[in-house]
Design an enzyme around this catalytic site. Structure first.
Site, short mmCIF file in Angstrom:
data_model
loop_
_atom_site.label_atom_id
_atom_site.label_comp_id
_atom_site.label_asym_id
_atom_site.label_seq_id
_atom_site.Cartn_x
_atom_site.Cartn_y
_atom_site.Cartn_z
N GLY A 46 0.84 -1.19 0.00
CA GLY A 46 0.00 0.00 0.00
C GLY A 46 0.88 1.24 0.00
O GLY A 46 2.00 1.21 0.51
N GLN A 51 3.39 9.88 0.71
CA GLN A 51 4.65 9.17 0.92
C GLN A 51 5.64 9.44 -0.21
O GLN A 51 6.83 9.20 -0.06
CB GLN A 51 4.42 7.67 1.07
N CYS A 113 5.77 -0.20 7.27
CA CYS A 113 5.46 0.94 6.41
C CYS A 113 6.70 1.30 5.60
O CYS A 113 7.80 1.31 6.14
CB CYS A 113 5.05 2.13 7.28
N LEU A 114 6.50 1.59 4.33
CA LEU A 114 7.64 1.95 3.48
C LEU A 114 8.31 3.24 3.95
O LEU A 114 9.48 3.47 3.65
CB LEU A 114 7.19 2.10 2.02
N HIS A 155 -4.58 1.84 7.56
CA HIS A 155 -3.19 2.28 7.68
C HIS A 155 -2.90 3.37 6.64
O HIS A 155 -2.33 4.41 6.96
CB HIS A 155 -2.28 1.05 7.47
N GLU A 156 -3.30 3.11 5.39
CA GLU A 156 -3.03 4.10 4.33
C GLU A 156 -3.83 5.38 4.54
O GLU A 156 -3.35 6.48 4.25
CB GLU A 156 -3.31 3.51 2.95
N HIS A 159 -2.24 7.96 6.72
CA HIS A 159 -1.24 8.82 6.06
C HIS A 159 -1.88 10.12 5.56
O HIS A 159 -1.24 11.17 5.56
CB HIS A 159 -0.62 8.11 4.85
#
Length: 188
Positions: A46, A51, A113-114, A155-156, A159
């Site tokens: 995701g 990001q 998370c990235l 989660h996304e 952001h």
């Protein structure tokens, strides 16, 4: 299409609240293409636009489920072996997503998370939720989500509001995670 740089903590941009998308145009499609390319390149499931530094309410998700019917890839004759199981691509785009009716029942999942590389921690979230969003053409959809999809979209969506998964942890655990990340960076 282009692979974009993924911002990492403590970049202050990640704390920004993203603005709704108002124009469903080619620029949006290009952004989404870049987001998928960036996410796949980083082996993520995701990614939110913020990001890659774009403060718009755009998410891409692909849980890439293992394909039970797929054959493992044969060896190439040049001696390269492919060990990975093939995965099905199931790319999904969520624009201006909203979460409706989050379940009272919580579930715990070890998230990563990235933007917080190589750090994993248990986060509690509503087990199911309904999500309403626009697609690339501006059409509205609504769907109940459960399992990993429910976790991933929550989660996304965080952001988009400037929240990272480590922000759900106790201050102690969060500080430990950030110290671990700093140490790993110094070692690299």
């Amino acid at each position: 299409m282009a692979i974009r740089e993924i911002l990492e903590v403590p970049d202050p941009v990640l704390k920004q609240v993203s603005a709704p998308v108002e124009t469903f145009d080619d620029a949006l499609k290009t952004l989404v293409d870049d987001m998928f390319e960036t996410m796949y390149d980083a082996n993520g499931i995701g990614l939110a636009a913020i990001q890659i530094g774009v403060p718009q309410r755009v998410l891409v998700i692909d849980l890439q489920p293992e394909d039970p019917d797929a054959e493992p890839e044969p060896c190439n004759h040049d001696g390269h072996h492919h060990h990975h199981q093939p995965t099905k691509k199931e790319p999904r785009v969520f624009i201006n997503p909203e979460i409706l009716d989050p379940a009272e029942e919580q579930t715990t999942y070890q998230e990563g998370c990235l933007s917080v590389p190589d750090i994993y921690a248990d986060v509690d979230r509503p087990k199911t939720c309904r999500v309403r969003w626009h697609d690339l053409d501006g059409n509205v959809h609504e769907e109940p989500m459960d399992g990993l999809m429910a976790i991933c979209i929550q989660h996304e969506m965080d952001h988009l509001n400037g929240v990272l998964f480590i922000d759900h942890l106790s201050r102690l655990k969060r500080n430990m995670a950030l110290k671990k990340l700093e140490k790993a960076r110094k070692a690299a």
